[in-house]
Design a protein around this motif. Structure first.
Motif, PDB file in Angstrom:
ATOM      1  N   MET A  79       0.832  -1.210   0.000  1.00 45.40           N
ATOM      2  CA  MET A  79       0.000   0.000   0.000  1.00 45.40           C
ATOM      3  C   MET A  79       0.866   1.259   0.000  1.00 45.40           C
ATOM      4  N   GLY A  80       1.912   1.236   0.820  1.00 41.99           N
ATOM      5  CA  GLY A  80       2.830   2.375   0.876  1.00 41.99           C
ATOM      6  C   GLY A  80       3.509   2.617  -0.469  1.00 41.99           C
ATOM      7  N   HIS A  81       3.829   1.523  -1.146  1.00 41.42           N
ATOM      8  CA  HIS A  81       4.437   1.623  -2.479  1.00 41.42           C
ATOM      9  C   HIS A  81       3.446   2.182  -3.497  1.00 41.42           C
ATOM     10  N   LEU A  82       2.219   1.645  -3.460  1.00 42.29           N
ATOM     11  CA  LEU A  82       1.220   2.086  -4.438  1.00 42.29           C
ATOM     12  C   LEU A  82       0.951   3.580  -4.307  1.00 42.29           C
ATOM     13  N   MET A  83       0.986   4.072  -3.070  1.00 45.55           N
ATOM     14  CA  MET A  83       0.642   5.480  -2.859  1.00 45.55           C
ATOM     15  C   MET A  83       1.728   6.435  -3.366  1.00 45.55           C
ATOM     16  N   GLN A  84       2.916   5.899  -3.711  1.00 49.73           N
ATOM     17  CA  GLN A  84       3.982   6.771  -4.218  1.00 49.73           C
ATOM     18  C   GLN A  84       3.576   7.531  -5.490  1.00 49.73           C
ATOM     19  N   ARG A  85       2.574   7.020  -6.199  1.00 48.58           N
ATOM     20  CA  ARG A  85       2.099   7.706  -7.412  1.00 48.58           C
ATOM     21  C   ARG A  85       1.704   9.151  -7.173  1.00 48.58           C
ATOM     22  N   VAL A  86       1.295   9.458  -5.956  1.00 44.78           N
ATOM     23  CA  VAL A  86       0.797  10.820  -5.678  1.00 44.78           C
ATOM     24  C   VAL A  86       1.868  11.884  -5.912  1.00 44.78           C
ATOM     25  N   TRP A  87       3.164  11.501  -5.834  1.00 45.66           N
ATOM     26  CA  TRP A  87       4.237  12.496  -6.015  1.00 45.66           C
ATOM     27  C   TRP A  87       4.204  13.133  -7.391  1.00 45.66           C
ATOM     28  N   ALA A  88       3.506  12.526  -8.326  1.00 48.18           N
ATOM     29  CA  ALA A  88       3.391  13.121  -9.655  1.00 48.18           C
ATOM     30  C   ALA A  88       2.646  14.457  -9.602  1.00 48.18           C
ATOM     31  N   ASP A  89       1.887  14.673  -8.540  1.00 52.22           N
ATOM     32  CA  ASP A  89       1.168  15.947  -8.400  1.00 52.22           C
ATOM     33  C   ASP A  89       2.178  17.028  -8.018  1.00 52.22           C
ATOM     34  N   THR A  90       2.336  18.016  -8.898  1.00 53.93           N
ATOM     35  CA  THR A  90       3.402  19.011  -8.693  1.00 53.93           C
ATOM     36  C   THR A  90       3.180  19.859  -7.447  1.00 53.93           C
ATOM     37  N   ARG A  91       1.960  19.935  -6.953  1.00 54.75           N
ATOM     38  CA  ARG A  91       1.712  20.726  -5.742  1.00 54.75           C
ATOM     39  C   ARG A  91       2.382  20.085  -4.525  1.00 54.75           C
ATOM     40  N   LEU A  92       2.546  18.765  -4.574  1.00 55.76           N
ATOM     41  CA  LEU A  92       3.253  18.100  -3.479  1.00 55.76           C
ATOM     42  C   LEU A  92       4.753  18.317  -3.579  1.00 55.76           C
ATOM     43  N   GLN A  93       5.225  18.532  -4.793  1.00 56.63           N
ATOM     44  CA  GLN A  93       6.671  18.731  -4.985  1.00 56.63           C
ATOM     45  C   GLN A  93       7.134  20.100  -4.499  1.00 56.63           C
ATOM     46  N   GLU A  94       6.193  21.014  -4.295  1.00 57.98           N
ATOM     47  CA  GLU A  94       6.557  22.380  -3.873  1.00 57.98           C
ATOM     48  C   GLU A  94       7.023  22.457  -2.422  1.00 57.98           C
ATOM     49  N   THR A  95       6.659  21.482  -1.625  1.00 57.46           N
ATOM     50  CA  THR A  95       7.081  21.471  -0.224  1.00 57.46           C
ATOM     51  C   THR A  95       7.951  20.238   0.002  1.00 57.46           C
ATOM     52  N   ARG A  96       9.048  20.427   0.699  1.00 59.34           N
ATOM     53  CA  ARG A  96       9.976  19.305   0.893  1.00 59.34           C
ATOM     54  C   ARG A  96       9.845  18.647   2.259  1.00 59.34           C
ATOM     55  N   SER A  97       9.248  19.358   3.191  1.00 61.15           N
ATOM     56  CA  SER A  97       9.143  18.818   4.541  1.00 61.15           C
ATOM     57  C   SER A  97       7.661  18.644   4.907  1.00 61.15           C
ATOM     58  N   TRP A  98       7.322  17.438   5.313  1.00 59.91           N
ATOM     59  CA  TRP A  98       5.916  17.136   5.599  1.00 59.91           C
ATOM     60  C   TRP A  98       5.775  16.337   6.896  1.00 59.91           C
ATOM     61  N   LEU A  99       4.725  16.677   7.627  1.00 59.40           N
ATOM     62  CA  LEU A  99       4.288  15.788   8.706  1.00 59.40           C
ATOM     63  C   LEU A  99       3.253  14.860   8.095  1.00 59.40           C
ATOM     64  N   VAL A 100       3.367  13.584   8.359  1.00 58.99           N
ATOM     65  CA  VAL A 100       2.440  12.608   7.778  1.00 58.99           C
ATOM     66  C   VAL A 100       1.501  12.124   8.882  1.00 58.99           C
ATOM     67  N   VAL A 101       0.251  12.523   8.781  1.00 56.07           N
ATOM     68  CA  VAL A 101      -0.720  12.270   9.849  1.00 56.07           C
ATOM     69  C   VAL A 101      -1.727  11.204   9.405  1.00 56.07           C
ATOM     70  N   PRO A 102      -1.695  10.034  10.022  1.00 56.81           N
ATOM     71  CA  PRO A 102      -2.675   9.012   9.643  1.00 56.81           C
ATOM     72  C   PRO A 102      -4.068   9.330  10.197  1.00 56.81           C
ATOM     73  N   VAL A 103      -5.088   8.994   9.448  1.00 52.87           N
ATOM     74  CA  VAL A 103      -6.457   9.085   9.971  1.00 52.87           C
ATOM     75  C   VAL A 103      -6.600   8.011  11.046  1.00 52.87           C
ATOM     76  N   PRO A 104      -6.962   8.396  12.271  1.00 48.65           N
ATOM     77  CA  PRO A 104      -7.028   7.386  13.335  1.00 48.65           C
ATOM     78  C   PRO A 104      -8.281   6.515  13.234  1.00 48.65           C
ATOM     79  N   LEU A 105      -8.198   5.343  13.834  1.00 50.85           N
ATOM     80  CA  LEU A 105      -9.366   4.471  13.988  1.00 50.85           C
ATOM     81  C   LEU A 105      -9.859   4.611  15.421  1.00 50.85           C
ATOM     82  N   PHE A 106     -11.109   4.342  15.629  1.00 50.99           N
ATOM     83  CA  PHE A 106     -11.613   4.270  16.992  1.00 50.99           C
ATOM     84  C   PHE A 106     -10.912   3.096  17.681  1.00 50.99           C
ATOM     85  N   SER A 107     -10.546   3.283  18.962  1.00 45.38           N
ATOM     86  CA  SER A 107      -9.684   2.292  19.623  1.00 45.38           C
ATOM     87  C   SER A 107     -10.266   0.883  19.628  1.00 45.38           C
ATOM     88  N   ARG A 108     -11.591   0.786  19.799  1.00 47.56           N
ATOM     89  CA  ARG A 108     -12.181  -0.566  19.848  1.00 47.56           C
ATOM     90  C   ARG A 108     -12.042  -1.263  18.486  1.00 47.56           C
TER      91      ARG A 108
END
Ligand SMILES: [Zn+2]
Ligand SMILES: [Zn+2]
Length: 258
Positions: free
Chosen positions: A113-142
Protein backbone atom coordinates in the motif's frame (compact mmCIF):
# COMPACT_ATOMS: atom_id res chain seq x y z
CA UNK A 1 4.56 -5.42 15.12
CA UNK A 2 6.88 -6.85 17.75
CA UNK A 3 10.49 -7.72 17.08
CA UNK A 4 9.67 -11.41 17.43
CA UNK A 5 6.90 -11.19 14.82
CA UNK A 6 9.16 -9.31 12.47
CA UNK A 7 11.85 -11.95 12.89
CA UNK A 8 9.36 -14.75 12.29
CA UNK A 9 8.16 -13.07 9.10
CA UNK A 10 11.71 -12.58 7.89
CA UNK A 11 12.49 -16.23 8.61
CA UNK A 12 9.39 -17.37 6.77
CA UNK A 13 10.48 -15.22 3.84
CA UNK A 14 13.62 -17.37 3.49
CA UNK A 15 11.68 -20.57 3.36
CA UNK A 16 8.64 -19.53 1.32
CA UNK A 17 8.91 -16.93 -1.44
CA UNK A 18 6.48 -14.03 -0.99
CA UNK A 19 3.22 -14.39 -2.90
CA UNK A 20 1.30 -11.91 -5.02
CA UNK A 21 -1.70 -10.54 -3.10
CA UNK A 22 -3.79 -10.72 -6.26
CA UNK A 23 -3.07 -14.18 -7.69
CA UNK A 24 -0.70 -15.90 -5.22
CA UNK A 25 2.09 -16.27 -7.76
CA UNK A 26 5.47 -16.56 -5.98
CA UNK A 27 7.54 -13.42 -6.43
CA UNK A 28 11.30 -13.20 -6.80
CA UNK A 29 13.32 -10.81 -4.69
CA UNK A 30 13.77 -8.30 -7.53
CA UNK A 31 10.03 -7.94 -7.96
CA UNK A 32 9.59 -7.77 -4.23
CA UNK A 33 11.82 -4.69 -4.10
CA UNK A 34 10.16 -3.08 -7.12
CA UNK A 35 6.58 -3.64 -5.95
CA UNK A 36 6.16 -5.80 -2.82
CA UNK A 37 3.50 -8.53 -2.88
CA UNK A 38 2.11 -7.73 -6.32
CA UNK A 39 3.05 -9.40 -9.60
CA UNK A 40 3.41 -7.46 -12.82
CA UNK A 41 0.20 -8.87 -14.33
CA UNK A 42 -1.90 -7.93 -11.31
CA UNK A 43 -0.32 -4.47 -11.22
CA UNK A 44 -1.45 -4.00 -14.82
CA UNK A 45 -5.07 -4.45 -13.76
CA UNK A 46 -4.96 -1.50 -11.34
CA UNK A 47 -6.45 1.71 -12.67
CA UNK A 48 -4.40 4.81 -11.84
CA UNK A 49 -6.33 8.02 -11.25
CA UNK A 50 -5.99 9.68 -14.66
CA UNK A 51 -4.61 13.19 -15.03
CA UNK A 52 -7.27 15.84 -14.92
CA UNK A 53 -8.74 14.92 -11.54
CA UNK A 54 -10.51 17.55 -9.48
CA UNK A 55 -7.89 19.98 -8.20
CA UNK A 56 -9.77 20.39 -4.94
CA UNK A 57 -11.01 16.99 -3.77
CA UNK A 58 -9.04 14.69 -6.08
CA UNK A 59 -12.12 12.97 -7.53
CA UNK A 60 -11.39 11.59 -10.97
CA UNK A 61 -13.70 12.31 -13.86
CA UNK A 62 -15.06 9.70 -16.21
CA UNK A 63 -13.91 11.75 -19.17
CA UNK A 64 -10.65 13.60 -19.06
CA UNK A 65 -11.08 17.31 -18.38
CA UNK A 66 -8.73 19.82 -16.87
CA UNK A 67 -10.38 21.87 -14.18
CA UNK A 68 -9.12 24.19 -11.50
CA UNK A 69 -12.57 24.60 -9.99
CA UNK A 70 -14.66 22.31 -7.79
CA UNK A 71 -16.36 19.19 -9.16
CA UNK A 72 -19.74 17.55 -8.57
CA UNK A 73 -18.43 15.89 -5.40
CA UNK A 74 -17.08 19.00 -3.69
CA UNK A 75 -18.80 21.92 -5.45
CA UNK A 76 -21.32 22.57 -2.69
CA UNK A 77 -19.01 21.87 0.25
CA UNK A 78 -16.36 23.56 2.33
CA UNK A 79 -13.40 21.20 2.54
CA UNK A 80 -10.75 21.95 5.15
CA UNK A 81 -7.78 20.57 3.20
CA UNK A 82 -6.11 22.48 0.38
CA UNK A 83 -6.36 19.56 -2.00
CA UNK A 84 -6.49 15.78 -2.07
CA UNK A 85 -4.70 13.26 -4.27
CA UNK A 86 -5.22 9.51 -4.62
CA UNK A 87 -3.16 6.91 -6.43
CA UNK A 88 -5.62 4.39 -7.89
CA UNK A 89 -9.31 3.94 -8.45
CA UNK A 90 -11.09 1.67 -6.01
CA UNK A 91 -12.15 -0.92 -8.58
CA UNK A 92 -11.80 -4.66 -9.22
CA UNK A 93 -8.48 -6.12 -8.09
CA UNK A 94 -7.38 -3.01 -6.18
CA UNK A 95 -10.50 -3.14 -4.10
CA UNK A 96 -10.17 -6.85 -3.38
CA UNK A 97 -6.56 -6.52 -2.27
CA UNK A 98 -7.46 -3.61 0.01
CA UNK A 99 -10.28 -5.66 1.48
CA UNK A 100 -8.01 -8.63 2.12
CA UNK A 101 -5.45 -6.31 3.70
CA UNK A 102 -7.88 -4.63 6.10
CA UNK A 103 -10.23 -7.41 7.04
CA UNK A 104 -7.96 -10.42 6.55
CA UNK A 105 -5.25 -9.25 8.95
CA UNK A 106 -2.68 -9.21 6.17
CA UNK A 107 -0.45 -6.68 7.82
CA UNK A 108 2.44 -7.44 5.47
CA UNK A 109 0.45 -5.76 2.66
CA UNK A 110 1.11 -2.39 4.32
CA UNK A 111 4.32 -2.36 2.31
CA UNK A 112 2.43 -2.77 -0.94
CA UNK A 113 0.00 0.00 0.00
CA UNK A 114 2.83 2.37 0.88
CA UNK A 115 4.44 1.62 -2.48
CA UNK A 116 1.22 2.09 -4.44
CA UNK A 117 0.64 5.48 -2.86
CA UNK A 118 3.98 6.77 -4.22
CA UNK A 119 2.10 7.71 -7.41
CA UNK A 120 0.80 10.82 -5.68
CA UNK A 121 4.24 12.50 -6.01
CA UNK A 122 3.39 13.12 -9.65
CA UNK A 123 1.17 15.95 -8.40
CA UNK A 124 3.40 19.01 -8.69
CA UNK A 125 1.71 20.73 -5.74
CA UNK A 126 3.25 18.10 -3.48
CA UNK A 127 6.67 18.73 -4.98
CA UNK A 128 6.56 22.38 -3.87
CA UNK A 129 7.08 21.47 -0.22
CA UNK A 130 9.98 19.31 0.89
CA UNK A 131 9.14 18.82 4.54
CA UNK A 132 5.92 17.14 5.60
CA UNK A 133 4.29 15.79 8.71
CA UNK A 134 2.44 12.61 7.78
CA UNK A 135 -0.72 12.27 9.85
CA UNK A 136 -2.68 9.01 9.64
CA UNK A 137 -6.46 9.09 9.97
CA UNK A 138 -7.03 7.39 13.34
CA UNK A 139 -9.37 4.47 13.99
CA UNK A 140 -11.61 4.27 16.99
CA UNK A 141 -9.68 2.29 19.62
CA UNK A 142 -12.18 -0.57 19.85
CA UNK A 143 -12.13 -1.07 16.10
CA UNK A 144 -8.35 -0.93 16.03
CA UNK A 145 -8.11 -3.59 18.72
CA UNK A 146 -10.46 -5.81 16.76
CA UNK A 147 -8.55 -5.39 13.50
CA UNK A 148 -5.17 -5.55 15.18
CA UNK A 149 -3.79 -2.46 13.44
CA UNK A 150 -4.76 0.89 11.98
CA UNK A 151 -4.24 0.56 8.24
CA UNK A 152 -3.84 4.33 7.73
CA UNK A 153 -1.02 4.39 10.28
CA UNK A 154 0.76 1.42 8.67
CA UNK A 155 0.33 2.84 5.17
CA UNK A 156 1.70 6.21 6.34
CA UNK A 157 4.76 4.50 7.80
CA UNK A 158 5.44 2.48 4.65
CA UNK A 159 4.74 5.49 2.45
CA UNK A 160 7.48 7.36 4.32
CA UNK A 161 9.86 4.43 4.06
CA UNK A 162 9.59 4.14 0.28
CA UNK A 163 9.29 7.88 -0.53
CA UNK A 164 11.82 9.67 -2.75
CA UNK A 165 14.83 10.73 -0.69
CA UNK A 166 14.48 14.43 -1.52
CA UNK A 167 11.58 14.80 0.93
CA UNK A 168 11.70 14.92 4.70
CA UNK A 169 8.71 13.04 5.97
CA UNK A 170 7.87 12.51 9.63
CA UNK A 171 5.20 10.22 10.93
CA UNK A 172 3.00 12.31 13.21
CA UNK A 173 -0.02 10.58 14.75
CA UNK A 174 -1.56 13.88 15.88
CA UNK A 175 -5.19 12.78 15.97
CA UNK A 176 -7.38 10.41 17.87
CA UNK A 177 -10.91 9.29 17.23
CA UNK A 178 -13.11 9.94 20.18
CA UNK A 179 -16.34 8.19 19.37
CA UNK A 180 -17.58 5.15 17.59
CA UNK A 181 -18.78 6.61 14.30
CA UNK A 182 -20.67 4.44 11.86
CA UNK A 183 -18.42 3.10 9.11
CA UNK A 184 -18.52 5.62 6.26
CA UNK A 185 -18.88 2.89 3.64
CA UNK A 186 -22.33 1.99 5.00
CA UNK A 187 -23.75 5.47 4.46
CA UNK A 188 -25.06 7.44 1.51
CA UNK A 189 -23.43 10.69 0.54
CA UNK A 190 -25.57 12.98 2.69
CA UNK A 191 -25.19 10.77 5.74
CA UNK A 192 -21.44 10.64 5.24
CA UNK A 193 -21.20 14.38 5.36
CA UNK A 194 -22.95 14.45 8.72
CA UNK A 195 -21.54 11.31 10.31
CA UNK A 196 -18.15 12.57 11.41
CA UNK A 197 -18.79 15.92 13.03
CA UNK A 198 -16.75 15.97 16.21
CA UNK A 199 -15.21 12.54 15.65
CA UNK A 200 -11.57 13.65 15.75
CA UNK A 201 -9.57 15.28 18.50
CA UNK A 202 -6.07 16.64 18.47
CA UNK A 203 -3.39 15.07 20.67
CA UNK A 204 -2.37 18.50 21.86
CA UNK A 205 0.94 17.79 23.47
CA UNK A 206 2.18 16.21 20.24
CA UNK A 207 1.22 19.16 18.03
CA UNK A 208 4.23 21.19 16.92
CA UNK A 209 4.05 24.91 16.08
CA UNK A 210 2.97 25.36 12.48
CA UNK A 211 5.87 26.02 10.14
CA UNK A 212 5.32 27.83 6.87
CA UNK A 213 7.97 25.65 5.24
CA UNK A 214 6.32 22.45 6.32
CA UNK A 215 3.08 20.85 5.18
CA UNK A 216 0.77 18.19 6.51
CA UNK A 217 -0.22 15.07 4.62
CA UNK A 218 -3.30 13.36 6.02
CA UNK A 219 -3.21 9.71 5.00
CA UNK A 220 -6.12 7.32 4.60
CA UNK A 221 -6.48 3.99 2.84
CA UNK A 222 -9.55 4.85 0.76
CA UNK A 223 -11.11 8.24 0.11
CA UNK A 224 -14.65 8.53 -1.18
CA UNK A 225 -16.21 11.94 -0.67
CA UNK A 226 -13.19 13.29 1.21
CA UNK A 227 -15.26 13.98 4.32
CA UNK A 228 -13.08 12.03 6.75
CA UNK A 229 -9.86 13.67 5.63
CA UNK A 230 -11.54 17.07 5.63
CA UNK A 231 -12.68 16.58 9.24
CA UNK A 232 -9.10 15.72 10.20
CA UNK A 233 -7.80 18.81 8.40
CA UNK A 234 -10.38 20.99 10.16
CA UNK A 235 -9.24 19.77 13.57
CA UNK A 236 -5.58 20.39 12.71
CA UNK A 237 -6.36 23.89 11.45
CA UNK A 238 -8.43 24.74 14.46
CA UNK A 239 -5.75 23.56 16.88
CA UNK A 240 -3.17 25.87 15.34
CA UNK A 241 -5.49 28.83 14.85
CA UNK A 242 -3.77 31.06 17.39
CA UNK A 243 -0.27 30.45 16.06
CA UNK A 244 1.46 33.32 14.28
CA UNK A 245 2.23 31.11 11.28
CA UNK A 246 0.34 28.54 9.23
CA UNK A 247 1.25 25.22 7.69
CA UNK A 248 2.44 25.54 4.09
CA UNK A 249 -0.20 23.08 2.84
CA UNK A 250 -2.69 20.64 4.22
CA UNK A 251 -3.23 17.85 1.72
CA UNK A 252 -5.11 14.56 1.82
CA UNK A 253 -3.63 11.37 0.37
CA UNK A 254 -5.11 7.95 -0.16
CA UNK A 255 -4.14 4.73 -1.89
CA UNK A 256 -7.58 4.26 -3.43
CA UNK A 257 -10.31 6.62 -4.48
CA UNK A 258 -13.90 5.42 -4.38
ZN1 LIG B 1 -0.60 -11.48 -9.29
ZN1 LIG C 1 -13.90 17.95 -6.31
Amino acid sequence: MTGATRFRQAALGWIYPPLCAGCETPLDSGRQIEMPFLCHECEETLVPIPEGYCQVCGQSYETSMISTAHCGNCGDRELAFDFAVSAYRSTGGAREIMHAYKYGRQLHLSRLMGHLMQRVWADTRLQETRSWLVVPVPLFSRRQRKRGFNQAHEIAREFIRSAPKDYQLHLAPLLRRNQHTVRQAQLDRKERLENLTGAFKIRKKHLPEPDENQGILIVDDVMTTGTTVSECAAVLREASEDSPTEWATLAGLSVLRG
